[in-house]
Enzyme design. Structure first.
Site, PDB file in Angstrom:
ATOM      1  N   ASN A   1      24.012  12.481  25.235  1.00 24.24           N
ATOM      2  CA  ASN A   1      24.568  11.191  24.833  1.00 24.24           C
ATOM      3  C   ASN A   1      25.460  11.403  23.607  1.00 24.24           C
ATOM      4  OD1 ASN A   1      22.873  11.279  22.523  1.00 24.24           O
ATOM      5  ND2 ASN A   1      21.245  10.156  23.571  1.00 24.24           N
ATOM      6  N   LYS A   2      26.012  10.328  23.078  1.00 25.92           N
ATOM      7  CA  LYS A   2      26.981  10.473  21.982  1.00 25.92           C
ATOM      8  C   LYS A   2      26.365  11.174  20.775  1.00 25.92           C
ATOM      9  CE  LYS A   2      29.709   6.969  20.986  1.00 25.92           C
ATOM     10  NZ  LYS A   2      30.213   5.678  20.414  1.00 25.92           N
TER      11      LYS A   2
ATOM     12  N   GLU B   1      23.686  13.107  20.618  1.00 26.15           N
ATOM     13  CA  GLU B   1      23.347  14.486  20.946  1.00 26.15           C
ATOM     14  C   GLU B   1      24.575  15.378  21.009  1.00 26.15           C
ATOM     15  OE1 GLU B   1      19.410  13.336  23.662  1.00 26.15           O
ATOM     16  OE2 GLU B   1      21.376  13.645  24.585  1.00 26.15           O
TER      17      GLU B   1
ATOM     18  N   ASP C   1      18.340   9.546  32.350  1.00 28.43           N
ATOM     19  CA  ASP C   1      17.734  10.276  33.464  1.00 28.43           C
ATOM     20  C   ASP C   1      18.352   9.841  34.794  1.00 28.43           C
ATOM     21  OD1 ASP C   1      15.853  11.714  31.882  1.00 28.43           O
ATOM     22  OD2 ASP C   1      14.658   9.897  31.721  1.00 28.43           O
TER      23      ASP C   1
END
Length: 263
Positions: free
Chosen positions: A139-140, A142, A211
């Site tokens: 995600n952003k 991460e 997920d």
């Protein structure tokens, strides 16, 4: 993956306790094969605290990470047959301690030798060393951590720099960064390929949306689609599940209805 109609095998730690028995029963009821990895810990249980249809916090009950260790030799013994018989392999352990550098490298090697797609949901705090995989889906937040960038508050997201850095560090064939309300960023070869706006019409709970995106992306890529088509498919699947309360799945019928409404 199972809800979308594909057959799958899940490998992970399942303890000899009530939660483990319930997990096995749930997997069996869904037609999902399970390979239990060795360890000495309890089955991890997540409890979500909800207040007025919003998640306030999550409580995880688990053993120390060392209890879930799984060696490369054990992986080869337990998973080689499953890897040979599948179309794709997804690596994801939520930084709970099962995945190690050695394990990721060995599973990826087994999968590549057999011509299988290999995808990873990277958790930066796990600090895994990986290279040359087919797909990663941070995600952003991460993606910034993986790229080694620490931005000041409210700074614009440096998409081009993030994509370039991640490609240089990890040499992943496909990079898909989930941007929440801003949709998905697709990258290949360290360059931005496309940004797809979010498909979600209404959002009740984002738990499990990442997920769902990963599952749908891998299914579409394994079926032979290109990255853009796979991302649109995954975006629609995530749009369905975030409109449900709690962690949820999406069925083909729900996905068809969702896409028909959008059209």
């Amino acid at each position: 993956i199972a809800a979308l109609g594909a057959r799958c095998t899940v490998a992970g730690y399942i303890g000899d306790d009530d939660a483990g028995r319930k997990l096995r029963q749930t997997l069996e009821a869904k037609g999902i094969a399970a390979v239990a990895t060795p360890g000495t810990g309890q089955t991890i249980v997540k409890t979500r605290v909800m207040v007025q249809r919003q998640q306030l916090c999550r409580i995880d009950r688990e053993s120390p990470p060392g209890a879930y260790r799984f060696t490369a030799a054990q992986a080869e013994t337990l998973l080689a047959k499953s890897i040979a018989g599948c179309d794709a392999v997804i690596l994801s352990d939520y930084a709970k301690g099962i995945l190690s550098d050695e394990l990721v490298e060995r599973i990826a090697q087994l999968a590549r030798t057999a011509g299988k797609l290999v995808a990873l949901d990277p958790k930066p705090r796990g600090q895994l060393a990986f290279r040359d995989l087919d797909l990663i889906t941070p995600n952003k937040r991460e993606s910034l951590e993986l790229a080694g960038l620490d931005l000041p508050p409210h700074a614009p997201y440096p998409a081009a720099e993030v994509c370039a850095r991640l490609h240089q560090r990890y040499r992943t064939r496909h990079l898909v960064i989930t941007l929440g309300e801003d949709g998905m960023l697709l990258s290949e070869g360290g360059r931005i390929k496309k940004t797809i706006p979010t498909a979600a019409r209404e959002v009740f709970d984002v738990s499990g949306a990442g997920d769902t995106s990963l599952a749908a992306l891998v299914l579409a890529l394994a079926a032979g689609t290109n990255l853009t088509t796979a991302a649109h498919f995954a975006n629609a699947a995530a749009g369905v599940v975030v409109a449900k309360l709690g962690t949820a799945t999406v069925t083909p019928a729900e996905l068809r209805a969702y896409v028909a409404h959008e059209s």
